[in-house]
Design a protein around this motif. Structure first.
Motif, PDB file in Angstrom:
ATOM      1  N   ALA A 199       0.848  -1.205   0.000  1.00  0.00           N
ATOM      2  CA  ALA A 199       0.000   0.000   0.000  1.00  0.00           C
ATOM      3  C   ALA A 199       0.878   1.248   0.000  1.00  0.00           C
ATOM      4  CB  ALA A 199      -0.922  -0.013   1.227  1.00  0.00           C
ATOM      5  N   LEU A 200       1.931   1.207   0.799  1.00  0.00           N
ATOM      6  CA  LEU A 200       2.870   2.333   0.851  1.00  0.00           C
ATOM      7  C   LEU A 200       3.475   2.585  -0.540  1.00  0.00           C
ATOM      8  CD1 LEU A 200       4.755   4.032   3.131  1.00  0.00           C
ATOM      9  CD2 LEU A 200       6.427   2.458   2.238  1.00  0.00           C
ATOM     10  N   GLY A 201       3.908   1.502  -1.189  1.00  0.00           N
ATOM     11  CA  GLY A 201       4.503   1.623  -2.522  1.00  0.00           C
ATOM     12  C   GLY A 201       3.519   2.205  -3.518  1.00  0.00           C
ATOM     13  N   ALA A 202       2.268   1.720  -3.472  1.00  0.00           N
ATOM     14  CA  ALA A 202       1.254   2.195  -4.416  1.00  0.00           C
ATOM     15  C   ALA A 202       0.937   3.673  -4.170  1.00  0.00           C
ATOM     16  CB  ALA A 202      -0.005   1.344  -4.300  1.00  0.00           C
ATOM     17  N   ILE A 203       0.927   4.068  -2.907  1.00  0.00           N
ATOM     18  CA  ILE A 203       0.656   5.482  -2.583  1.00  0.00           C
ATOM     19  C   ILE A 203       1.775   6.364  -3.124  1.00  0.00           C
ATOM     20  CG2 ILE A 203       0.563   7.142  -0.663  1.00  0.00           C
ATOM     21  CD1 ILE A 203      -1.124   5.001   0.863  1.00  0.00           C
ATOM     22  N   ILE A 204       3.019   5.923  -2.957  1.00  0.00           N
ATOM     23  CA  ILE A 204       4.150   6.722  -3.463  1.00  0.00           C
ATOM     24  C   ILE A 204       3.991   6.935  -4.972  1.00  0.00           C
ATOM     25  CG2 ILE A 204       6.662   6.775  -3.854  1.00  0.00           C
ATOM     26  CD1 ILE A 204       6.930   5.171  -1.198  1.00  0.00           C
ATOM     27  N   SER A 205       3.654   5.856  -5.692  1.00  0.00           N
ATOM     28  CA  SER A 205       3.478   5.983  -7.145  1.00  0.00           C
ATOM     29  C   SER A 205       2.279   6.861  -7.475  1.00  0.00           C
ATOM     30  CB  SER A 205       3.271   4.606  -7.787  1.00  0.00           C
ATOM     31  OG  SER A 205       4.401   3.823  -7.570  1.00  0.00           O
ATOM     32  N   ALA A 206       1.180   6.657  -6.773  1.00  0.00           N
ATOM     33  CA  ALA A 206      -0.056   7.384  -7.097  1.00  0.00           C
ATOM     34  C   ALA A 206       0.131   8.892  -6.941  1.00  0.00           C
ATOM     35  CB  ALA A 206      -1.195   6.894  -6.203  1.00  0.00           C
ATOM     36  N   SER A 224       6.618  16.064  -3.135  1.00  0.00           N
ATOM     37  CA  SER A 224       7.772  15.186  -2.921  1.00  0.00           C
ATOM     38  C   SER A 224       7.552  14.311  -1.701  1.00  0.00           C
ATOM     39  CB  SER A 224       9.047  16.001  -2.697  1.00  0.00           C
ATOM     40  OG  SER A 224       9.440  16.673  -3.865  1.00  0.00           O
ATOM     41  N   VAL A 225       7.737  12.990  -1.880  1.00  0.00           N
ATOM     42  CA  VAL A 225       7.769  12.075  -0.730  1.00  0.00           C
ATOM     43  C   VAL A 225       9.228  12.006  -0.300  1.00  0.00           C
ATOM     44  CG1 VAL A 225       7.401   9.707   0.063  1.00  0.00           C
ATOM     45  CG2 VAL A 225       5.794  10.760  -1.549  1.00  0.00           C
ATOM     46  N   THR A 226       9.487  12.346   0.949  1.00  0.00           N
ATOM     47  CA  THR A 226      10.882  12.509   1.364  1.00  0.00           C
ATOM     48  C   THR A 226      11.338  11.528   2.441  1.00  0.00           C
ATOM     49  OG1 THR A 226      10.108  14.147   2.927  1.00  0.00           O
ATOM     50  CG2 THR A 226      10.940  14.968   0.819  1.00  0.00           C
ATOM     51  N   ARG A 227      10.371  10.812   3.037  1.00  0.00           N
ATOM     52  CA  ARG A 227      10.774   9.848   4.071  1.00  0.00           C
ATOM     53  C   ARG A 227       9.770   8.709   4.115  1.00  0.00           C
ATOM     54  NH1 ARG A 227      11.056   8.998   9.994  1.00  0.00           N
ATOM     55  NH2 ARG A 227       9.383  10.470  10.412  1.00  0.00           N
TER      56      ARG A 227
END
Ligand code: NI
Length: 375
Positions: A199-206, A224-227
């Protein structure tokens, strides 16, 4: 105010950098010089920072603002006046800003009888942590100000250049975070839990698509996702995963649109994976939007003083100067200080040759604004 003295002041400040809300020596040093020159100081009730007053004490009132805090950076310059405090450095040129506005204050003091109003010179603490402008504005001592003016060092231009740009010049900077809640289990039995990591990975992409698909190509925006943080070993599916990042925009409309998109995408993406997302959005400083009229007058003052004027590009970095613009309009100008290294770089330097011209410019523009407001 002679140039030698002004440069010495700047170099003293550079040697003695202090972090946000710890600017005690800096404040004492500036206070002493102002008092020696019989400049009146207001009681702000704040331990660091100062507000100096020059002029009639009556309306119209305009403000010049400098920030005075340094950064937790170990200096890597070969300057003979480099930082004497290990791990702390004036890497954003706030030493230059303080010296410049001190110079402007003393120039205005020399011709105080001729001023057609009041100039408040703000030496603001804690710009780097977005606290100082709120503190200063919340004193109420600036409520009568009708125009706020400030400058920022800029390594992209050499000394003698002033960047003037009407409209948005610095971005809003917000912070968001998400805690994704799943159900932890043995890594060998994913079916027994709810893994928050996909879910974390999909959110970063989305969220990468927000700027490209939901914001006009003509508007500036950054997401920007930074952490990211999840799990603590190789054979356990963790219970939760966490991410945070920043949003930078130039207008409140785009800001609101991005906030809503983030909230939607995060909630729905997490749900797809059987997780729950706890979303938090913290608003930081608003955009700095320069008033067009004062930019025109600034250009006249700059040219009269022999400065070269450039239209500087806007920046997606934030500045808490925007807080003052909720009280009255104003503008932030770019002061060419050369050096070749970016602000916040350990090798950042500001050319002292830019000091006196910048101080003269702010003094001249302050006078121009007072007569303009008086008329
Ligand atoms: Ni700065």
């Amino acid at each position: 105010m002679d140039e030698k003295r002004l440069v010495e002041t700047f170099q003293w400040l550079h040697r003695h950098p202090e972090l946000a809300m710890e600017e005690y020596k800096t404040t004492d040093y500036l206070r002493k010089i102002l008092q020696e020159n019989r400049v009146r100081l207001l009681d702000t009730g704040i331990e660091t920072g100062l507000i100096a007053v020059i002029g009639t004490g009556k309306a119209p009132v305009i403000a010049l603002r400098a920030d005075i805090d340094a950064l937790p950076i170990a200096e890597q310059t070969a300057l003979p006046y480099c930082s004497e405090t290990p791990g702390v450095m004036h890497a954003c040129g706030h030493d230059f800003h303080a010296a410049c506005m001190l110079g402007a204050a003393l120039l205005l003091k020399e011709r105080e009888e001729t001023l057609s109003g009041t100039v408040k010179v703000i030496f603001q603490p804690a710009e780097e942590v977005n606290l100082g402008a709120d503190r200063m504005a919340d004193t109420g001592l600036l409520d009568d100000v009708q125009m706020f003016l400030t400058g920022h060092t800029d390594p992209q231009y050499p000394a003698g250049v002033l960047g003037i740009r009407p409209g948005p010049v610095m971005a809003a900077a917000d912070r968001f975070s998400v805690c994704i809640k799943g159900k932890g289990c043995h890594a060998a039995h994913p079916e027994a839990g709810v893994d928050p990591i996909p879910a974390l990975g999909a959110i970063i992409s989305a969220v990468q698509t927000i700027v490209s698909r939901q914001v006009s190509p003509l508007d500036s925006a950054v997401v920007s996702v930074t952490r990211v943080e999840a799990g603590n070993t190789w054979n356990v599916i963790p219970e939760t995963a966490f991410l945070e990042g920043t949003v930078r925009v130039m207008t409140d409309a785009v800001r609101e649109r991005i906030r809503k998109s983030l909230e939607n995408q995060i909630a729905h993406t997490a749900k797809c994976f059987g997780c729950e997302a706890v979303f938090q959005y913290e608003r930081g400083p608003s955009p700095v939007v320069n008033q067009a009229e004062v930019c025109k007058r600034a250009e006249i003052s700059a040219r009269e003083l022999g400065l070269r004027v450039e239209v500087n590009p806007p920046s997606m970095i934030a500045e808490d100067f925007s807080r003052y613009l909720r009280i009255a309009p104003g503008a932030l100008f770019r002061i060419g200080t050369g050096g070749g290294f970016d602000n916040h770089h350990p090798a950042f330097t500001a050319d002292p040759a830019a000091l006196l011209p910048a101080a003269r410019f702010f003094a001249a523009l302050a006078e121009r604004e007072l007569s303009q407001l008086k008329a």
